[in-house]
Enzyme design. Sequence first.
Site, mmCIF file in Angstrom:
data_model
loop_
_atom_site.group_PDB
_atom_site.id
_atom_site.type_symbol
_atom_site.label_atom_id
_atom_site.label_comp_id
_atom_site.label_asym_id
_atom_site.label_seq_id
_atom_site.Cartn_x
_atom_site.Cartn_y
_atom_site.Cartn_z
ATOM 1 N N SER A 116 0.819 -1.212 0.000
ATOM 2 C CA SER A 116 0.000 0.000 0.000
ATOM 3 C C SER A 116 0.852 1.261 0.000
ATOM 4 O O SER A 116 1.983 1.273 0.520
ATOM 5 C CB SER A 116 -0.868 -0.015 1.261
ATOM 6 O OG SER A 116 -1.459 1.237 1.472
ATOM 7 N N TYR A 140 -1.687 0.316 10.490
ATOM 8 C CA TYR A 140 -1.997 -0.354 9.221
ATOM 9 C C TYR A 140 -0.792 -0.285 8.279
ATOM 10 O O TYR A 140 -0.363 -1.286 7.705
ATOM 11 C CB TYR A 140 -3.228 0.286 8.565
ATOM 12 C CG TYR A 140 -3.443 -0.187 7.143
ATOM 13 C CD1 TYR A 140 -3.882 -1.483 6.870
ATOM 14 C CD2 TYR A 140 -3.175 0.656 6.058
ATOM 15 C CE1 TYR A 140 -4.048 -1.924 5.566
ATOM 16 C CE2 TYR A 140 -3.342 0.221 4.752
ATOM 17 C CZ TYR A 140 -3.784 -1.075 4.513
ATOM 18 O OH TYR A 140 -3.942 -1.509 3.221
ATOM 19 N N LYS A 144 1.673 -3.387 6.704
ATOM 20 C CA LYS A 144 1.928 -3.636 5.271
ATOM 21 C C LYS A 144 3.428 -3.617 4.988
ATOM 22 O O LYS A 144 3.929 -4.413 4.203
ATOM 23 C CB LYS A 144 1.190 -2.584 4.431
ATOM 24 C CG LYS A 144 -0.313 -2.795 4.405
ATOM 25 C CD LYS A 144 -0.633 -3.980 3.512
ATOM 26 C CE LYS A 144 -1.955 -4.617 3.832
ATOM 27 N NZ LYS A 144 -2.255 -5.756 2.972
HETATM 28 N N1 LIG Z 1 -8.719 -0.825 -1.504
HETATM 29 C C1 LIG Z 1 -7.626 -0.069 -1.554
HETATM 30 O O1 LIG Z 1 -7.663 1.107 -1.938
HETATM 31 C C2 LIG Z 1 -6.289 -0.642 -1.136
HETATM 32 C C3 LIG Z 1 -5.148 0.162 -1.221
HETATM 33 C C4 LIG Z 1 -3.913 -0.372 -0.834
HETATM 34 C C5 LIG Z 1 -3.828 -1.703 -0.384
HETATM 35 N N2 LIG Z 1 -4.970 -2.452 -0.282
HETATM 36 C C6 LIG Z 1 -4.832 -3.842 0.190
HETATM 37 O O2 LIG Z 1 -5.443 -4.682 -0.782
HETATM 38 C C7 LIG Z 1 -5.997 -5.842 -0.170
HETATM 39 C C8 LIG Z 1 -7.440 -6.017 -0.617
HETATM 40 O O3 LIG Z 1 -8.174 -4.844 -0.287
HETATM 41 P P1 LIG Z 1 -9.735 -4.753 -0.615
HETATM 42 O O4 LIG Z 1 -10.074 -3.307 -0.734
HETATM 43 O O5 LIG Z 1 -10.083 -5.682 -1.721
HETATM 44 O O6 LIG Z 1 -10.316 -5.293 0.764
HETATM 45 P P2 LIG Z 1 -11.566 -6.254 1.056
HETATM 46 O O7 LIG Z 1 -11.892 -6.071 2.488
HETATM 47 O O8 LIG Z 1 -12.631 -6.037 0.041
HETATM 48 O O9 LIG Z 1 -10.935 -7.700 0.827
HETATM 49 C C9 LIG Z 1 -10.191 -8.391 1.814
HETATM 50 C C10 LIG Z 1 -10.587 -9.860 1.761
HETATM 51 O O10 LIG Z 1 -9.806 -10.599 2.694
HETATM 52 C C11 LIG Z 1 -10.644 -11.467 3.438
HETATM 53 N N3 LIG Z 1 -10.007 -11.694 4.746
HETATM 54 C C12 LIG Z 1 -9.783 -10.779 5.723
HETATM 55 N N4 LIG Z 1 -9.171 -11.354 6.780
HETATM 56 C C13 LIG Z 1 -8.985 -12.665 6.437
HETATM 57 C C14 LIG Z 1 -8.407 -13.770 7.115
HETATM 58 N N5 LIG Z 1 -7.906 -13.655 8.371
HETATM 59 N N6 LIG Z 1 -8.389 -14.987 6.495
HETATM 60 C C15 LIG Z 1 -8.912 -15.119 5.256
HETATM 61 N N7 LIG Z 1 -9.486 -14.088 4.565
HETATM 62 C C16 LIG Z 1 -9.515 -12.882 5.156
HETATM 63 C C17 LIG Z 1 -11.965 -10.734 3.519
HETATM 64 O O11 LIG Z 1 -13.072 -11.584 3.785
HETATM 65 C C18 LIG Z 1 -12.041 -10.092 2.132
HETATM 66 O O12 LIG Z 1 -12.653 -10.952 1.192
HETATM 67 C C19 LIG Z 1 -5.779 -5.658 1.322
HETATM 68 O O13 LIG Z 1 -4.608 -6.363 1.674
HETATM 69 C C20 LIG Z 1 -5.556 -4.169 1.475
HETATM 70 O O14 LIG Z 1 -4.760 -3.879 2.605
HETATM 71 C C21 LIG Z 1 -6.176 -1.964 -0.647
#
Ligand SMILES: NC(=O)c1ccc[n+]([C@@H]2O[C@H](COP(=O)([O-])OP(=O)(O)OC[C@H]3O[C@@H](n4cnc5c(N)ncnc54)[C@H](O)[C@@H]3O)[C@@H](O)[C@H]2O)c1
Length: 360
Positions: A116, A140, A144
Site C-alpha cells: 500500500s 496499518y 503492510k
Molecule cells: N482498496 C484499496 O484502496 C487498497 C489500497 C492499498 C492496499 N490495499 C490492500 O489490498 C488488499 C485487498 O483490499 P480490498 O479493498 O479488496 O479489501 P476487502 O476487504 O474487500 O478484501 C479483503 C478480503 O480478505 C478477506 N479476509 C480478511 N481477513 C482474512 C483472514 N484472516 N483470512 C482469510 N481471509 C480474510 C476478507 O473476507 C475479504 O474478502 C488488502 O490487503 C488491502 O490492505 C487496498
Amino acid sequence: MRVLVTGGAGFIGSHTCKALAQAGHTPIVFDNLSTGHADAVRWGPLHTGDILDPVSLDAAFITYRPELVLHFAALAYVGESVVDPARYYRVNVAGTLSLLDAMRRHGVSRIVLSSSCATYGIPATLPISEASPQQPVNPYGFTKLATERLAADYERAYGMRWIALRYFNAAGADPEGELGERHAPETHAIPLAIGAALGSAPPFRVMGTDYPTPDGSAVRDYVHVTDLADAHVRAVDHLGHGGPSGAFNLATGRGTSVLELIDAVAAITGCTVPVIHAARRAGDPPELYANAALAEQVLGWRPRFVEIAPMVATAARWFMTHTEHTQQAEQTGPAQETLHDSLDPAGAGPVRLAQSLDQR
Ligand SMILES: NC(=O)c1ccc[n+]([C@@H]2O[C@H](COP(=O)([O-])OP(=O)(O)OC[C@H]3O[C@@H](n4cnc5c(N)ncnc54)[C@H](O)[C@@H]3O)[C@@H](O)[C@H]2O)c1
C-alpha cells in the site's frame, strides 16, 4: 497456473480472479468471508478458511496444489488499526507469516503481496517513487511494510520469490458490471459520493478546503481496480517465468482533487452531490500521487484508466444496478470519509475511528 488467492472474495481480489481466469489461470479463493462476499467468487473454487489457521491452509494446499499465491487477505481500515493494533498485527502480519509458512510446508515459493501507499507515510517529495522512504504513520501502514520485510527475509533465508504491489487509491468497478465495491462500512470516496448523489447516503463530507492545492481540496491518485487486477496477472507471469522479486507502485501518476471527484460524480450520475465542508484532518497530506514507471518497465504494466470520470462511470454503473449496495452506505453514513489515504498518525478513540476509516 493454479493460483491461490487469499482475500479473493473481496473488492480487489475478486476483480483479480476474473482477470486471472481470462488470462487462462485457475484462481482458487481462500477467504474467511469477514469482509468478502461468496457470490463474488465465480472463476474458481472457494475454500472458506482463515489465514491464521494452519490446518485450513494445509487443506487448501493439499486439495488444490497451487503453484503461486496472491495475498490480498487483510484488515484495511486505518482508524481501526489505531484503536485495535493487536488485531491488525495479528491478521496482517501473523496472518502473512502463517501463509508463508504454509507455502514452505507445501513447496510453493512465489507470492504476490497487496502492499500500500500507506507504507510511505507522508512523503517529503512528489511524485512518490519506490525509492521514496517508507515511513508509515499508522499501524496499518506498519503492518503492510512488515509483510514486505517478511517476504524479503524469506527470500534470503528460504528462496521465496515475491512481488509487493503498492496500490494507491483503488477505485471503480468491473466495466462489464459483474463486480463492484461492497465494503461495510463503506469509507471510500467514490462510492460515498455516488451514494450521496443518488440520495442513498448522507451528504459527502469534504475534509479540508484550504489545502495548498489548485482548488483547496486534497489530491489523491486513484487507480482503477481492473488495472490493479491486470498488474497482478502480469506479476504472476513475471514470477512464473522466473523473474526476480521486487516492489512496484501501482498508480496513474495523476492527482485528482476531492472537488474534481465530486464534479465527475455529478456529471456521470446527472445528480447534484450534496456536500458538507469540514475541517482538515490531522495527518492528511495535501497531495499524494506516484510514479509507476518501474511497473511499466519491469511488468509492462500501464493503467488503462487515468482520468477520473471513466473510473467513476464504472463505479456508478455498479451502484445504479445494485441498489442494495447503496443502502449499505446509508446505514454506515456516520463513518463517511472523503479520502482513501488518511495518513492520520494517531488520535485513537471512537470519534477518531469514525473519521479515519479510509486508508487501505
Ligand atoms: N482498496 C484499496 O484502496 C487498497 C489500497 C492499498 C492496499 N490495499 C490492500 O489490498 C488488499 C485487498 O483490499 P480490498 O479493498 O479488496 O479489501 P476487502 O476487504 O474487500 O478484501 C479483503 C478480503 O480478505 C478477506 N479476509 C480478511 N481477513 C482474512 C483472514 N484472516 N483470512 C482469510 N481471509 C480474510 C476478507 O473476507 C475479504 O474478502 C488488502 O490487503 C488491502 O490492505 C487496498
